[in-house]
Design a protein around this motif. Structure first.
Motif, PDB file in Angstrom:
ATOM      1  N   GLY A 107      -1.746 -28.833   0.516  1.00  0.00           N
ATOM      2  CA  GLY A 107      -1.466 -30.194   0.097  1.00  0.00           C
ATOM      3  C   GLY A 107      -1.873 -30.528  -1.315  1.00  0.00           C
ATOM      4  O   GLY A 107      -1.659 -31.655  -1.777  1.00  0.00           O
ATOM      5  N   SER A 108      -2.462 -29.579  -2.039  1.00  0.00           N
ATOM      6  CA  SER A 108      -2.873 -29.841  -3.424  1.00  0.00           C
ATOM      7  C   SER A 108      -1.645 -29.842  -4.332  1.00  0.00           C
ATOM      8  O   SER A 108      -0.609 -29.250  -4.008  1.00  0.00           O
ATOM      9  CB  SER A 108      -3.870 -28.784  -3.891  1.00  0.00           C
ATOM     10  N   PRO A 109      -1.726 -30.503  -5.500  1.00  0.00           N
ATOM     11  CA  PRO A 109      -0.580 -30.533  -6.414  1.00  0.00           C
ATOM     12  C   PRO A 109      -0.090 -29.148  -6.800  1.00  0.00           C
ATOM     13  O   PRO A 109       1.111 -28.928  -6.955  1.00  0.00           O
ATOM     14  CB  PRO A 109      -1.127 -31.289  -7.628  1.00  0.00           C
ATOM     15  N   ALA A 110      -0.995 -28.189  -6.954  1.00  0.00           N
ATOM     16  CA  ALA A 110      -0.596 -26.843  -7.378  1.00  0.00           C
ATOM     17  C   ALA A 110       0.243 -26.125  -6.325  1.00  0.00           C
ATOM     18  O   ALA A 110       1.023 -25.229  -6.658  1.00  0.00           O
ATOM     19  CB  ALA A 110      -1.830 -26.008  -7.703  1.00  0.00           C
ATOM     20  N   GLU A 111       0.110 -26.518  -5.069  1.00  0.00           N
ATOM     21  CA  GLU A 111       0.852 -25.833  -4.016  1.00  0.00           C
ATOM     22  C   GLU A 111       2.355 -26.101  -4.121  1.00  0.00           C
ATOM     23  O   GLU A 111       3.173 -25.210  -3.818  1.00  0.00           O
ATOM     24  CB  GLU A 111       0.355 -26.284  -2.644  1.00  0.00           C
ATOM     25  N   SER A 112       2.723 -27.278  -4.584  1.00  0.00           N
ATOM     26  CA  SER A 112       4.138 -27.649  -4.585  1.00  0.00           C
ATOM     27  C   SER A 112       4.725 -27.884  -5.980  1.00  0.00           C
ATOM     28  O   SER A 112       5.928 -28.140  -6.098  1.00  0.00           O
ATOM     29  CB  SER A 112       4.338 -28.918  -3.745  1.00  0.00           C
ATOM     30  N   TYR A 113       3.900 -27.782  -7.016  1.00  0.00           N
ATOM     31  CA  TYR A 113       4.404 -28.094  -8.348  1.00  0.00           C
ATOM     32  C   TYR A 113       5.474 -27.087  -8.776  1.00  0.00           C
ATOM     33  O   TYR A 113       5.316 -25.876  -8.597  1.00  0.00           O
ATOM     34  CB  TYR A 113       3.263 -28.092  -9.371  1.00  0.00           C
ATOM     35  N   GLU A 114       6.554 -27.590  -9.354  1.00  0.00           N
ATOM     36  CA  GLU A 114       7.629 -26.737  -9.858  1.00  0.00           C
ATOM     37  C   GLU A 114       7.635 -26.797 -11.387  1.00  0.00           C
ATOM     38  O   GLU A 114       7.918 -27.833 -11.973  1.00  0.00           O
ATOM     39  CB  GLU A 114       8.978 -27.188  -9.301  1.00  0.00           C
ATOM     40  N   PHE A 115       7.317 -25.683 -11.993  1.00  0.00           N
ATOM     41  CA  PHE A 115       7.261 -25.615 -13.456  1.00  0.00           C
ATOM     42  C   PHE A 115       8.662 -25.667 -14.051  1.00  0.00           C
ATOM     43  O   PHE A 115       9.593 -25.024 -13.546  1.00  0.00           O
ATOM     44  CB  PHE A 115       6.551 -24.342 -13.901  1.00  0.00           C
ATOM     45  N   THR A 116       8.796 -26.414 -15.126  1.00  0.00           N
ATOM     46  CA  THR A 116      10.056 -26.426 -15.865  1.00  0.00           C
ATOM     47  C   THR A 116      10.046 -25.377 -16.971  1.00  0.00           C
ATOM     48  O   THR A 116      11.099 -24.982 -17.465  1.00  0.00           O
ATOM     49  CB  THR A 116      10.306 -27.818 -16.483  1.00  0.00           C
ATOM     50  N   SER A 117       8.850 -24.934 -17.365  1.00  0.00           N
ATOM     51  CA  SER A 117       8.729 -23.861 -18.349  1.00  0.00           C
ATOM     52  C   SER A 117       8.924 -22.522 -17.652  1.00  0.00           C
ATOM     53  O   SER A 117       9.020 -22.445 -16.418  1.00  0.00           O
ATOM     54  CB  SER A 117       7.344 -23.919 -19.006  1.00  0.00           C
ATOM     55  N   ASN A 118       9.000 -21.464 -18.435  1.00  0.00           N
ATOM     56  CA  ASN A 118       9.146 -20.119 -17.859  1.00  0.00           C
ATOM     57  C   ASN A 118       7.795 -19.642 -17.329  1.00  0.00           C
ATOM     58  O   ASN A 118       7.142 -18.775 -17.913  1.00  0.00           O
ATOM     59  CB  ASN A 118       9.675 -19.137 -18.921  1.00  0.00           C
ATOM     60  N   THR A 119       7.384 -20.226 -16.224  1.00  0.00           N
ATOM     61  CA  THR A 119       6.046 -20.011 -15.673  1.00  0.00           C
ATOM     62  C   THR A 119       6.112 -19.789 -14.173  1.00  0.00           C
ATOM     63  O   THR A 119       6.853 -20.484 -13.469  1.00  0.00           O
ATOM     64  CB  THR A 119       5.141 -21.229 -15.958  1.00  0.00           C
ATOM     65  N   VAL A 120       5.344 -18.837 -13.695  1.00  0.00           N
ATOM     66  CA  VAL A 120       5.181 -18.621 -12.258  1.00  0.00           C
ATOM     67  C   VAL A 120       3.704 -18.708 -11.917  1.00  0.00           C
ATOM     68  O   VAL A 120       2.881 -18.004 -12.512  1.00  0.00           O
ATOM     69  CB  VAL A 120       5.724 -17.239 -11.812  1.00  0.00           C
ATOM     70  N   LEU A 121       3.370 -19.602 -10.992  1.00  0.00           N
ATOM     71  CA  LEU A 121       2.039 -19.655 -10.402  1.00  0.00           C
ATOM     72  C   LEU A 121       2.146 -19.025  -9.019  1.00  0.00           C
ATOM     73  O   LEU A 121       2.829 -19.554  -8.145  1.00  0.00           O
ATOM     74  CB  LEU A 121       1.542 -21.097 -10.304  1.00  0.00           C
ATOM     75  N   MET A 122       1.502 -17.886  -8.824  1.00  0.00           N
ATOM     76  CA  MET A 122       1.588 -17.183  -7.555  1.00  0.00           C
ATOM     77  C   MET A 122       1.011 -18.033  -6.420  1.00  0.00           C
ATOM     78  O   MET A 122      -0.026 -18.681  -6.594  1.00  0.00           O
ATOM     79  CB  MET A 122       0.829 -15.857  -7.627  1.00  0.00           C
ATOM     80  N   PRO A 123       1.644 -18.057  -5.253  1.00  0.00           N
ATOM     81  CA  PRO A 123       1.144 -18.855  -4.129  1.00  0.00           C
ATOM     82  C   PRO A 123      -0.163 -18.297  -3.573  1.00  0.00           C
ATOM     83  O   PRO A 123      -0.523 -17.141  -3.814  1.00  0.00           O
ATOM     84  CB  PRO A 123       2.275 -18.766  -3.108  1.00  0.00           C
ATOM     85  N   ALA A 124      -0.851 -19.132  -2.791  1.00  0.00           N
ATOM     86  CA  ALA A 124      -2.169 -18.774  -2.277  1.00  0.00           C
ATOM     87  C   ALA A 124      -2.095 -17.873  -1.052  1.00  0.00           C
ATOM     88  O   ALA A 124      -1.153 -17.934  -0.258  1.00  0.00           O
ATOM     89  CB  ALA A 124      -2.947 -20.046  -1.924  1.00  0.00           C
ATOM     90  N   ASP A 125      -3.123 -17.030  -0.954  1.00  0.00           N
ATOM     91  CA  ASP A 125      -3.396 -16.228   0.249  1.00  0.00           C
ATOM     92  C   ASP A 125      -2.282 -15.268   0.632  1.00  0.00           C
ATOM     93  O   ASP A 125      -2.135 -14.906   1.808  1.00  0.00           O
ATOM     94  CB  ASP A 125      -3.704 -17.149   1.439  1.00  0.00           C
ATOM     95  N   THR A 126      -1.509 -14.849  -0.334  1.00  0.00           N
ATOM     96  CA  THR A 126      -0.474 -13.850  -0.073  1.00  0.00           C
ATOM     97  C   THR A 126      -0.140 -13.135  -1.371  1.00  0.00           C
ATOM     98  O   THR A 126      -0.268 -13.718  -2.452  1.00  0.00           O
ATOM     99  CB  THR A 126       0.797 -14.495   0.513  1.00  0.00           C
ATOM    100  N   PHE A 127       0.262 -11.884  -1.278  1.00  0.00           N
ATOM    101  CA  PHE A 127       0.705 -11.172  -2.474  1.00  0.00           C
ATOM    102  C   PHE A 127       2.158 -11.518  -2.752  1.00  0.00           C
ATOM    103  O   PHE A 127       3.000 -11.504  -1.848  1.00  0.00           O
ATOM    104  CB  PHE A 127       0.541  -9.665  -2.296  1.00  0.00           C
ATOM    105  N   SER A 128       2.431 -11.847  -4.016  1.00  0.00           N
ATOM    106  CA  SER A 128       3.785 -12.179  -4.453  1.00  0.00           C
ATOM    107  C   SER A 128       4.132 -11.355  -5.677  1.00  0.00           C
ATOM    108  O   SER A 128       3.253 -10.842  -6.372  1.00  0.00           O
ATOM    109  CB  SER A 128       3.901 -13.672  -4.773  1.00  0.00           C
ATOM    110  N   ASN A 129       5.428 -11.254  -5.941  1.00  0.00           N
ATOM    111  CA  ASN A 129       5.911 -10.472  -7.072  1.00  0.00           C
ATOM    112  C   ASN A 129       6.772 -11.333  -7.980  1.00  0.00           C
ATOM    113  O   ASN A 129       7.548 -12.170  -7.506  1.00  0.00           O
ATOM    114  CB  ASN A 129       6.759  -9.286  -6.594  1.00  0.00           C
TER     115      ASN A 129
END
Length: 365
Positions: A107-129
């Motif tokens: 429920g934190s802002p970082a969990e659902s924020y969608e970047f408009t810049s060329n940026t990826v914030l990896m999600p929590a508690d899982t490996f992402s690519n």
């Protein structure tokens, strides 16, 4: 599912250039009880801005942020501000993970924020690519979803794609924040492991695994220079170099005092040393040696003119202990001196110093 960015120009055949940072701690306020505290907080932000300017100037392909970009969980406004700054990078994509300070909770802002810049914030508690097609790079990362992890979540991680440059973005390294088996990680097959959490730079495996440390020191224990890692990967060969970047350092400044030193000389020597080493720095002064009997220098003027975190007085007063013992061998003072007569370790020497001073001050011999 991998994130894919399509760039305007194909760059295969050229070095893939990246900057690796961690532990910036935007929003931190170091030295809260000191007059320069607000200045230090502003410098953390401005040094990050300077780093983005370097990324733009060098036209690096990747900005890797290995956790704790923020000192605490970012607000929506924090994320919007970051997104705006990163949108100014015309050639650089940003891949970042959350660390134990800026972890991503439900429920934190970082969990659902969608970047408009060329940026990826990896999600929590899982490996992402994040796969970057134009430079043929796959970044694998794991964001903290809570403050502490006592198990090595990286133990079985492997490169996620074949025939690409594989980079691991990881935060941790102590028993409460993902203990890492560095040898196992080094042998896992990644072309580079970009680490975060340790605030001082540390090269774990040459050109393969490193902590950049924080961009700015955050307290008096973080002495020395701070900065970032600049790297290139070409033809399966990774080369990195660490570059100093902080605008201010914490320095332990020692002075061995001699009995013949006057107060003026002590203050003058310290001032000259701080002038030579940089007036922008923050000093912890440590006095050792022997102070003239009864001399207690006034450091208030020095502390007004320079950033001095604290002054530690480890000096011993220059008493004639043999004469004191001879004159007081039948009383408390003489017996106390006799007790420490052969002391050579620092703890005993300080016990002797403070004990003699206390007994003489009370007059109770």
């Amino acid at each position: 599912m991998p994130e894919v960015f399509l760039a305007e120009k194909q760059k295969r055949g050229y070095p893939m250039r990246f900057i690796h940072i961690a532990d910036v701690h935007l929003g931190a306020v170091p030295d809260k009880d000191k007059s320069w505290s607000k200045e230090r907080a502003d410098e953390i932000e401005s040094t990050f801005d300077r780093l983005l300017a370097v990324a733009e100037e060098r036209k690096v392909d990747l900005l890797l942020i290995a956790g704790d970009l923020f000192h605490a969980q970012p607000s929506l406004q924090d994320l919007k501000s970051l997104d705006y700054k990163l949108s100014k990078l015309t050639n650089t994509r940003t891949i970042m993970i959350a660390g134990n300070h800026d972890y991503i909770s439900k429920g934190s802002p970082a969990e659902s924020y969608e970047f408009t810049s060329n940026t990826v914030l990896m999600p929590a508690d899982t490996f992402s690519n994040a796969y970057l097609d134009d430079i043929n790079v796959c970044v694998t990362g794991f964001s903290f979803g809570q403050v502490e992890y006592t198990e090595d979540v990286y133990a079985d991680i492997m490169p996620q794609m074949e025939d690409v440059v594989n980079i691991l973005l990881a935060h941790g390294g102590d028993e409460k924040h993902i203990p890492i088996n560095f040898r196992q990680m080094a042998e896992s097959g990644f072309d580079y492991c970009a680490l975060g959490h340790i605030h001082k730079p540390k090269h774990i495996v040459k050109n393969k695994m490193a902590y950049p440390g924080s961009l700015e020191p955050l307290d008096r224990t973080e002495t020395g220079r701070h900065g970032f890692i600049y790297g290139q990967i070409k033809d399966d060969e990774t080369k990195i170099r660490w570059e100093p970047f902080n605008c201010r350092s914490y320095i332990n400044l020692g002075l061995a005092v001699k009995p013949e030193y006057s107060e003026a000389k002590i203050l003058d020597v310290l001032a000259k040393q701080m002038e030579n080493m940089g007036t922008q720095n923050i000093y912890r002064i440590i006095l050792s040696g022997h102070m003239a009997n009864g001399l207690k220098p006034d450091f208030s003027g020095l502390m007004r003119n320079y950033r001095i975190y604290e002054i530690v007085d480890n000096t011993l007063c220059e008493y004639d202990l043999d004469k004191l013992h001879l004159d007081n061998e039948d009383n408390l003072l003489g017996k106390f001196i006799e007790r420490f007569a052969d002391a050579e370790d620092e703890i005993s020497k300080h016990a002797l110093k403070y004990g003699v001073e206390a007994i003489l001050a009370t007059g109770d011999k």
